[in-house]
Design a protein around this motif. Sequence first.
Motif, PDB file in Angstrom:
ATOM      1  N   GLU A 188      10.971  -2.575   0.414  1.00 14.38           N
ATOM      2  CA  GLU A 188       9.549  -2.889   0.540  1.00 14.38           C
ATOM      3  C   GLU A 188       8.966  -2.170   1.753  1.00 14.38           C
ATOM      4  O   GLU A 188       9.641  -2.038   2.773  1.00 14.38           O
ATOM      5  CB  GLU A 188       9.346  -4.397   0.749  1.00 14.38           C
ATOM      6  CG  GLU A 188       9.941  -5.282  -0.315  1.00 14.38           C
ATOM      7  CD  GLU A 188       8.976  -5.498  -1.459  1.00 14.38           C
ATOM      8  OE1 GLU A 188       7.847  -4.966  -1.407  1.00 14.38           O
ATOM      9  OE2 GLU A 188       9.370  -6.177  -2.413  1.00 14.38           O
ATOM     10  N   PRO A 189       7.712  -1.738   1.658  1.00 11.76           N
ATOM     11  CA  PRO A 189       7.069  -1.226   2.876  1.00 11.76           C
ATOM     12  C   PRO A 189       6.827  -2.383   3.832  1.00 11.76           C
ATOM     13  O   PRO A 189       6.475  -3.487   3.408  1.00 11.76           O
ATOM     14  CB  PRO A 189       5.739  -0.654   2.362  1.00 11.76           C
ATOM     15  CG  PRO A 189       5.465  -1.408   1.097  1.00 11.76           C
ATOM     16  CD  PRO A 189       6.810  -1.692   0.492  1.00 11.76           C
ATOM     17  N   SER A 190       7.083  -2.166   5.127  1.00  8.73           N
ATOM     18  CA  SER A 190       6.794  -3.226   6.090  1.00  8.73           C
ATOM     19  C   SER A 190       5.274  -3.376   6.213  1.00  8.73           C
ATOM     20  O   SER A 190       4.509  -2.469   5.897  1.00  8.73           O
ATOM     21  CB  SER A 190       7.398  -2.891   7.448  1.00  8.73           C
ATOM     22  OG  SER A 190       6.627  -1.897   8.110  1.00  8.73           O
ATOM     23  N   PHE A 191       4.851  -4.529   6.694  1.00  8.18           N
ATOM     24  CA  PHE A 191       3.421  -4.731   6.886  1.00  8.18           C
ATOM     25  C   PHE A 191       2.876  -3.759   7.926  1.00  8.18           C
ATOM     26  O   PHE A 191       1.706  -3.363   7.864  1.00  8.18           O
ATOM     27  CB  PHE A 191       3.158  -6.176   7.303  1.00  8.18           C
ATOM     28  CG  PHE A 191       3.204  -7.166   6.159  1.00  8.18           C
ATOM     29  CD1 PHE A 191       3.812  -6.831   4.962  1.00  8.18           C
ATOM     30  CD2 PHE A 191       2.636  -8.415   6.279  1.00  8.18           C
ATOM     31  CE1 PHE A 191       3.857  -7.729   3.903  1.00  8.18           C
ATOM     32  CE2 PHE A 191       2.675  -9.328   5.235  1.00  8.18           C
ATOM     33  CZ  PHE A 191       3.292  -8.979   4.048  1.00  8.18           C
ATOM     34  N   LEU A 192       3.713  -3.375   8.870  1.00 10.58           N
ATOM     35  CA  LEU A 192       3.278  -2.407   9.871  1.00 10.58           C
ATOM     36  C   LEU A 192       3.022  -1.044   9.226  1.00 10.58           C
ATOM     37  O   LEU A 192       2.060  -0.351   9.570  1.00 10.58           O
ATOM     38  CB  LEU A 192       4.337  -2.288  10.967  1.00 10.58           C
ATOM     39  CG  LEU A 192       4.641  -3.584  11.732  1.00 10.58           C
ATOM     40  CD1 LEU A 192       5.746  -3.337  12.758  1.00 10.58           C
ATOM     41  CD2 LEU A 192       3.378  -4.114  12.408  1.00 10.58           C
TER      42      LEU A 192
END
Length: 263
Positions: free
Chosen positions: A83-87
């Motif tokens: 998953e892409p991190s929220f950052l």
Amino acid sequence: MTARETLLDQDGVQLTVADAVATVTLTNPAKRNAQSPALWRALTEAGRLLPGTVRVVVLRGEGKSFSAGLDRQAFTPEGFDGEPSFLDLARGSDEALDAEIATYQEAFTWWRRNDVVSIAAVQGHAIGAGFQLALACDLRVCADDAQFAMKETSLGLVPDLGGTQPLVSLVGYARALEICATGRFVGADEAERTGLANLVVPLAELSAATDDLTAALLAAPRDAVVETKALLRGAAGRTYDEQRVAERAAQGRRLRDLAGLGE
């Protein structure tokens, strides 16, 4: 009663169906049912998989907490596996960020659709995304140890999973602002007093109380409940006269159906 059938069991979400009742269970008690994008996708899929025979959906969490909110791993540089991190999302385009949040919100939107009545059975903590998931449901039955909190603002964020509108609708603007801006805990007694909880019972009675409410909802004819829910959900957006028109139209449909004249 027919045997309970499991239609989904993945990423911390289980969907089972027995007759007209579906149960969606958060199944990661070791992490207090902390939420992630994978869990949100599973919740969205649960909504898609609901058979047309289902009339009531019960949402519950295993263990001591309903849901402690978003898994803080989302804010680490590595994020979740695959998953892409929220950052990373924050560094992307406005369009990509908006689209990703819209995808997350889908897990919180289907609970209020008119053909089902949804009940959140809440024990322990319902924090942040957990609070918003309880708010996504039509009704909330709470154990006496329930603790709600909207912690997003305290973390420099906003509640963005569909929780702001139902919160204001239930408790009013001023109290909703105070709850969100302070991030304080709202206990079961206050939740019942202010309309957040439809019913508060001892923890040991939570399951039985939810079953009783489910049975009461199933007692009325389905089409009458569907029409009534649609009327009530649309009431805030209509004038008094517009609501009366909507009532007449809905009653006309019901009378024709009862007379055997429906389409």
